[in-house]
Design an enzyme around this catalytic site. Structure first.
Site, PDB file in Angstrom:
ATOM      1  N   SER A  16      -4.707   0.411  13.805  1.00 61.34           N
ATOM      2  CA  SER A  16      -5.518   1.615  14.009  1.00 61.34           C
ATOM      3  C   SER A  16      -5.901   1.702  15.476  1.00 61.34           C
ATOM      4  O   SER A  16      -6.038   0.673  16.157  1.00 61.34           O
ATOM      5  CB  SER A  16      -6.793   1.557  13.158  1.00 61.34           C
ATOM      6  OG  SER A  16      -7.699   2.588  13.534  1.00 61.34           O
TER       7      SER A  16
ATOM      8  N   TYR B  51     -14.017  -2.677  10.228  1.00 60.37           N
ATOM      9  CA  TYR B  51     -12.652  -2.141  10.255  1.00 60.37           C
ATOM     10  C   TYR B  51     -12.046  -2.291  11.644  1.00 60.37           C
ATOM     11  O   TYR B  51     -10.884  -2.698  11.794  1.00 60.37           O
ATOM     12  CB  TYR B  51     -12.683  -0.675   9.828  1.00 60.37           C
ATOM     13  CG  TYR B  51     -11.322  -0.022   9.730  1.00 60.37           C
ATOM     14  CD1 TYR B  51     -10.460  -0.313   8.676  1.00 60.37           C
ATOM     15  CD2 TYR B  51     -10.908   0.908  10.685  1.00 60.37           C
ATOM     16  CE1 TYR B  51      -9.219   0.299   8.577  1.00 60.37           C
ATOM     17  CE2 TYR B  51      -9.668   1.526  10.595  1.00 60.37           C
ATOM     18  CZ  TYR B  51      -8.829   1.216   9.545  1.00 60.37           C
ATOM     19  OH  TYR B  51      -7.597   1.821   9.448  1.00 60.37           O
TER      20      TYR B  51
ATOM     21  N   GLY C  17       0.823  -1.211   0.000  1.00 60.49           N
ATOM     22  CA  GLY C  17       0.000   0.000   0.000  1.00 60.49           C
ATOM     23  C   GLY C  17       0.852   1.253   0.000  1.00 60.49           C
ATOM     24  O   GLY C  17       0.535   2.250   0.642  1.00 60.49           O
TER      25      GLY C  17
ATOM     26  N   LYS D 180      -8.749  -4.624  12.525  1.00 65.62           N
ATOM     27  CA  LYS D 180      -7.534  -4.096  13.144  1.00 65.62           C
ATOM     28  C   LYS D 180      -7.271  -4.731  14.501  1.00 65.62           C
ATOM     29  O   LYS D 180      -6.105  -4.902  14.904  1.00 65.62           O
ATOM     30  CB  LYS D 180      -7.626  -2.571  13.259  1.00 65.62           C
ATOM     31  CG  LYS D 180      -7.617  -1.860  11.911  1.00 65.62           C
ATOM     32  CD  LYS D 180      -6.390  -2.230  11.077  1.00 65.62           C
ATOM     33  CE  LYS D 180      -6.308  -1.459   9.769  1.00 65.62           C
ATOM     34  NZ  LYS D 180      -5.122  -1.821   8.966  1.00 65.62           N
TER      35      LYS D 180
ATOM     36  N   SER E 104       1.683   3.411  -2.415  1.00 63.56           N
ATOM     37  CA  SER E 104       1.555   4.432  -3.458  1.00 63.56           C
ATOM     38  C   SER E 104       0.985   5.749  -2.960  1.00 63.56           C
ATOM     39  O   SER E 104       1.104   6.770  -3.632  1.00 63.56           O
ATOM     40  CB  SER E 104       0.666   3.904  -4.596  1.00 63.56           C
ATOM     41  OG  SER E 104      -0.660   3.675  -4.135  1.00 63.56           O
TER      42      SER E 104
ATOM     43  N   ALA F 138     -12.873  -4.479  13.922  1.00 58.72           N
ATOM     44  CA  ALA F 138     -12.633  -5.902  14.170  1.00 58.72           C
ATOM     45  C   ALA F 138     -11.388  -6.387  13.434  1.00 58.72           C
ATOM     46  O   ALA F 138     -10.593  -7.171  13.978  1.00 58.72           O
ATOM     47  CB  ALA F 138     -13.847  -6.721  13.746  1.00 58.72           C
TER      48      ALA F 138
END
Length: 245
Positions: free
Chosen positions: A140, A153, A9, A157, A11, A155
């Protein structure tokens, strides 16, 4: 030969800031991407020109086992064995829990959790041979605190946090550190949908009274990969301005 880091990830956002920070720290950087080929290739080319060492843009879906294997094959061929893996690739979904489809849930977990597993599994093969290595997962603060309208999200993380702690115990005897960084509200494209008013409210709730920048997370990542962090493993480093303590 300079050490190699693979930033998934890489970029844009946090990943791109990490790629630049590691290049500044003396690394050869493999910039991972899935769709943003132009961004990734421009970043890798720019870093190569600026720092005078090989860099690589490598494309694939971190949730796909064959893609991950091919990305690592390219990195090993072009740059060498990665000493550092930084799992930054991730997606989010915001909305009322009942409105989320099974397909959306599965895709989020595929990228945010399965992707971490697949990339770690590939990276660890070489790290075990070397007898050293560093894995950094971007988590996060919601993995700890939970966020309304971001149940999936949060869960995912939380799963990354648990995976990080367990893997650190498993790989520690082999000289490999495994840590996670749990950012707070970072001013990136991923959070742009919140709107300036909502971002301002969160800024005011944050003890440091400012939003995080991608460079804040990147600085923490470079530290965790440095000799100064050699006795740090299995930790979830909060980078959130004090919003979650």
């Amino acid at each position: 030969m300079e050490p190699v880091v693979f930033v998934t990830g890489g970029s844009r956002g946090i990943g791109a800031a990490c790629a630049r920070a590691f290049a500044q720290a003396g690394y050869q950087v493999a910039v991972g991407y899935r769709q943003s080929s132009e961004r990734a290739e421009a970043l890798a080319a720019g870093l190569a020109k600026e720092f005078g060492r090989p860099m690589l843009a490598v494309g694939g879906d971190v949730a796909d086992e064959e893609d991950v294997a091919e990305m690592f094959r390219q990195i090993r061929q072009e740059l060498g064995e990665p000493q550092v893996l930084l799992n930054s690739a991730g997606i989010c979904w915001q909305g009322v829990f009942q409105d989320m489809t099974v397909e959306q849930w599965d895709r989020l977990f595929a990228v945010d959790v399965r992707g971490v597993f697949l990339c770690c599994r590939q990276a660890v093969t070489g790290m075990l041979r070397q007898g050293s290595g560093c894995i950094i997962n971007i988590s996060s603060m919601w993995g700890t605190a939970g966020a309304s309208c971001e149940a999936a999200y949060s869960a995912a993380k939380a799963a990354v946090d648990g995976f990080t702690k367990a893997l650190a115990k498993e790989l520690g005897p082999s000289g490999i550190t495994v840590n996670a960084i749990a950012p707070g509200l970072i001013d990136t494209d991923m959070n742009a949908h919140l709107g300036r008013e909502a971002l301002e409210e969160i800024r005011l709730e944050t003890p440091l009274e400012k939003l995080g920048q991608p460079e804040d997370v990147a600085a923490a990542a470079v530290f965790l990969a440095s000799p100064g962090a050699r006795f740090i493993t299995g930790q979830i480093l909060g980078c959130n301005g004090g919003l979650v303590i």
